[in-house]
Design a protein around this motif. Sequence first.
Motif, mmCIF file in Angstrom:
data_model
loop_
_atom_site.group_PDB
_atom_site.id
_atom_site.type_symbol
_atom_site.label_atom_id
_atom_site.label_comp_id
_atom_site.label_asym_id
_atom_site.label_seq_id
_atom_site.Cartn_x
_atom_site.Cartn_y
_atom_site.Cartn_z
ATOM 1 N N LYS A 217 0.848 -1.189 0.000
ATOM 2 C CA LYS A 217 0.000 0.000 0.000
ATOM 3 C C LYS A 217 0.883 1.238 0.000
ATOM 4 N N TYR A 218 0.544 2.207 -0.846
ATOM 5 C CA TYR A 218 1.275 3.464 -0.939
ATOM 6 C C TYR A 218 0.335 4.602 -0.542
ATOM 7 N N LEU A 219 0.808 5.461 0.352
ATOM 8 C CA LEU A 219 -0.065 6.465 0.958
ATOM 9 C C LEU A 219 0.577 7.844 0.914
ATOM 10 N N VAL A 220 -0.244 8.850 0.640
ATOM 11 C CA VAL A 220 0.166 10.256 0.657
ATOM 12 C C VAL A 220 -0.802 11.006 1.564
ATOM 13 N N ASP A 244 -3.436 -2.485 -4.523
ATOM 14 C CA ASP A 244 -3.991 -3.527 -5.373
ATOM 15 C C ASP A 244 -5.071 -2.991 -6.314
ATOM 16 N N ASN A 245 -4.726 -1.950 -7.077
ATOM 17 C CA ASN A 245 -5.603 -1.351 -8.083
ATOM 18 C C ASN A 245 -6.832 -0.655 -7.491
ATOM 19 N N ILE A 246 -6.825 -0.447 -6.185
ATOM 20 C CA ILE A 246 -7.903 0.302 -5.542
ATOM 21 C C ILE A 246 -7.310 1.583 -4.961
ATOM 22 N N SER A 247 -7.910 2.725 -5.282
ATOM 23 C CA SER A 247 -7.425 4.006 -4.774
ATOM 24 C C SER A 247 -8.524 4.697 -3.977
ATOM 25 N N VAL A 248 -8.120 5.370 -2.918
ATOM 26 C CA VAL A 248 -9.047 6.088 -2.049
ATOM 27 C C VAL A 248 -8.511 7.493 -1.820
#
Length: 344
Positions: A217-220, A244-248
């Motif tokens: 998971k990559y987070l900003v 995994d191809n899901i962005s929030v």
Amino acid sequence: MRKLKRYGLVLMLLLIFQLESSAQDPFFSQFYNAPLVLNPALTGISFGKVRTTFNYKSYLNDFDQMQTYSFAADMSLLEADRNPDFAGIGIVVVQDDAGGVLTDTKIMASYAYHNAIGRRGKNYIAMGMQAGIDRISLDYSRLSTQNQWVPFQGYDEQLGNGEDFQRDAHTALDFQAGLLWYTFLRNNSVLFFGVSAFHLSAPNRSLLGEEGPLSRKYLVHGGGKFPMTDKLNFVPTMVFFYQDNISVFNPGVSLEYQVVKARRFTKQKDTSVSMGAWVRNTDACIFGLSLEYGEFNAGLSYDLILSSLSKVSRNGGFEVSMSYNFNKKFRTRTKLISNPSPRL
């Protein structure tokens, strides 16, 4: 029939999110009040303090209750008069419980180093890391499947569910890392921006005896606090993550009103209240309220579901957060003031 409704969603989430490589992490709506879950570089940022935090989230309660808990404690280290740099250590425990069927527990040790840019200590770059274990466990006895459905009779919980897993628990090592930049501006404004990466080792989470790595998971995240008047602050915050191809994308803003400003040589404590709203993609709207009294902070939020899931349940869930900062006793006198944590 009631039993099928109760466990149907849990089983679906179990099969989709937990036993496959597309597993997703639990996520707090009050992300700004769960600092060690958000970014390891936030470890120890409350200079001169021992910070404790607790988070609880209960959601999708129209089905079987799903709950997420988090407890963390961290403190600053290596404070000195002449060197504005400092470090931080901490520990965080997160447990995600899906209807009592599936439990995921993470225990992570956290470390960060905060490097001051310039002698005045107004700008910092922090680097943090976490290492620990990720344990997933499954209670087979509470699984319900179509094998327990008898034609013309209905659901029979006495029948076996027909599922055969090779093990009921699995433990793996996990690693996280993060970077954070924050600055103290004039008129008591604060601005911060950070990035973090989770599950760097892609730990295997399969209970089927196969390869089932947890996706990275990559987070900003970012935000700040900006005074509008002597007592009113504008506090924008946001977080974006991809897994995994899901962005929030979860932006929002709150207004903080200072009810009492403590005076020296009195027993008064700084007291403020905050109200805010955030959106999460186009799926949910989050409403939050918090109270800060001295070193204690408490928050309450509610997720209102706006997506197609609202046809089944609008109850996205409640979330509670609490934190308390304990003062540290320095062996030598320090001239550095406490760094305000970049949160609400």
